[in-house]
Design a protein around this motif. Structure first.
Motif, PDB file in Angstrom:
ATOM      1  N   ASN A  55      -9.872   4.200   5.749  1.00 57.13           N
ATOM      2  CA  ASN A  55      -8.633   4.921   6.021  1.00 57.13           C
ATOM      3  C   ASN A  55      -8.595   5.478   7.447  1.00 57.13           C
ATOM      4  O   ASN A  55      -9.464   6.249   7.839  1.00 57.13           O
ATOM      5  N   SER A  99      -6.259   1.253   4.626  1.00 55.09           N
ATOM      6  CA  SER A  99      -5.149   2.188   4.485  1.00 55.09           C
ATOM      7  C   SER A  99      -5.040   3.078   5.714  1.00 55.09           C
ATOM      8  O   SER A  99      -5.901   3.055   6.589  1.00 55.09           O
ATOM      9  N   ALA A 154      -2.059   5.781   2.220  1.00 51.52           N
ATOM     10  CA  ALA A 154      -2.883   6.663   1.399  1.00 51.52           C
ATOM     11  C   ALA A 154      -2.477   8.130   1.411  1.00 51.52           C
ATOM     12  O   ALA A 154      -2.803   8.862   0.476  1.00 51.52           O
ATOM     13  N   SER A 201      -4.272  -2.920   0.171  1.00 55.85           N
ATOM     14  CA  SER A 201      -3.786  -2.036   1.230  1.00 55.85           C
ATOM     15  C   SER A 201      -2.968  -0.903   0.620  1.00 55.85           C
ATOM     16  O   SER A 201      -2.415  -1.033  -0.474  1.00 55.85           O
ATOM     17  N   ALA A 202      -2.903   0.233   1.342  1.00 52.53           N
ATOM     18  CA  ALA A 202      -2.177   1.392   0.824  1.00 52.53           C
ATOM     19  C   ALA A 202      -1.751   2.318   1.951  1.00 52.53           C
ATOM     20  O   ALA A 202      -2.372   2.367   3.017  1.00 52.53           O
ATOM     21  N   ILE A 244       2.255  -3.217  -0.431  1.00 49.50           N
ATOM     22  CA  ILE A 244       1.077  -2.356  -0.464  1.00 49.50           C
ATOM     23  C   ILE A 244       0.864  -1.864  -1.892  1.00 49.50           C
ATOM     24  O   ILE A 244       1.787  -1.857  -2.705  1.00 49.50           O
TER      25      ILE A 244
END
Length: 379
Positions: free
Chosen positions: A229, A254, A294, A291-292, A320
């Motif tokens: 992240n 992310s 976050a 994927s994100a 995502i």
């Protein structure tokens, strides 16, 4: 440094070739593997909505069984529940936001049992004991906890406590609850002791690789998917990946980014989020990772249509796994402002949030529960 270099080189070699479509942990539990594969499929259905500390408290309440600001506003729980382990390393009974770890464990089980997804971050205090906690930026802190460092044994003690908590998360059948583990978040920022202004890329990669190695090999923690992240200001793929610890120890990529300016007069959030999501999704596709988005949100959500006219526009067509907004603390004594990121019943953006909820593309708990994310599917 030679000792550290030799250690990390050995770990990289020991990792060996990984299956192309398998969690980073080759010994991941069945439920964790199922979650990984099902999340890969789920991106074609939509994006999960998440909320930090959702079940523990909200605006004007705390520790009420079954209560959730999101549920009261939209009629459904979030699909993703965010929690944080900050304070666990110090043997504190509560985390840095005041939630007792005993209660957190129960809330995690409740969300999981209903079919939701759990993600956990870790605002670990500076191992040098700085009063600023995680927000210490003393250079050399990371180096001090690496193999051969002065505080390496202390760091292993911290990981022992983290491992014990993660291994205590169990469902009703005794199975370990899968967790999207997001340590050392916002690593490209300049505000935590693990950020890029406080350690070198090599040191960060070594920290990450040792952490995952220790949890898996020494503590036998196999219910984690690992989330890399960054902060939301990365400009290029090269910058995003400068501290990337390699594919064998990452399952999801992310970033975090928040709205600060009025979206009616400033479109930076939409443009920047769309740009970084473009990089993120491209990297995820190239590396076959999830994927994100976050962490995000607009404090106190003063713009009534923020959900459909700003956040949704920022996400665009990018596929995502989830988007998570931060916690609903309520009125903050530290700055005399309202501090919350999801609407509650009667809040200014509630009507727009309901429109956001009703969209086919946004997934809440009922949606993901129907997908049975922890089960094996042959289709």
């Amino acid at each position: 440094m030679k000792k550290i270099t030799g250690w990390i080189t050995g770990i990289w070699l020991a990792a060996g070739a990984m299956a192309q479509d398998h969690p980073a942990d080759p010994q991941a539990t069945k439920e964790t593997v199922n979650l990984y594969h099902n999340l890969k499929k789920l991106v074609n259905s939509g994006v999960m909505f998440g909320h930090q500390d959702d079940l523990a408290y909200g605006v004007g309440w705390k520790y009420v069984a079954g209560k959730s600001d999101v549920k009261e506003a939209a009629g459904d729980y979030p699909a993703v529940y965010g929690w944080d382990l900050g304070g666990l390393e110090l043997d504190n009974p509560n985390n840095l936001d005041g939630i007792p770890f005993k209660k957190m464990r129960q809330y995690i089980k409740e969300g999981y049992e209903r079919g939701g997804v759990i993600t956990i971050s870790w605002h670990a205090r500076s191992p040098l004991g700085a009063a600023k906690g995680a927000w210490d930026t003393t250079h050399g802190t990371v180096a001090s906890i690496l193999p051969g460092g002065d505080h390496h044994l202390l760091y292993k003690e911290w990981l022992d406590k983290v491992a014990a908590f993660l291994l205590s998360l169990k469902g009703s059948k005794g199975e370990l609850i899968p967790v999207l583990f997001r340590p050392y978040h916002e690593l490209t920022g300049n505000w935590f002791w693990w950020c890029r202004n406080a350690c070198t890329p090599f040191e960060f990669k070594t920290l990450w690789r040792f952490t995952i190695y220790y949890l898996q090999q020494e503590k036998k923690v196999h219910n984690l998917l690992y989330v890399y992240n960054t902060a939301g200001d990365v400009k290029t793929k090269e910058e995003f990946l400068e501290r990337y610890p390699d594919d064998d120890m990452v399952d999801m990529v992310s970033f975090d980014a928040y709205q600060y300016e009025d979206p009616r007069t400033n479109d930076w959030f939409v443009k920047n989020t769309s740009r970084v999501l473009g990089l993120l999704v491209e990297i995820a596709q190239e590396k076959n990772k999830l994927s994100a988005f976050a962490e995000t949100g607009y404090e106190a959500i003063p713009y009534a249509n923020w959900w459909t006219e700003t956040l949704l526009k920022a996400i665009g067509d990018h596929k995502i796994s989830y988007v998570l907004v931060w916690r609903n603390h309520g009125f903050a004594e530290w700055n005399k402002k309202w501090h919350y990121y999801a609407p509650y019943k009667g809040q200014t953006s509630e009507a727009d949030f309901i429109r956001f909820y009703q969209l086919d593309r946004t997934l809440f708990e009922k949606d993901v529960a129907a997908k049975k994310l922890y089960e094996t599917h042959t289709d």
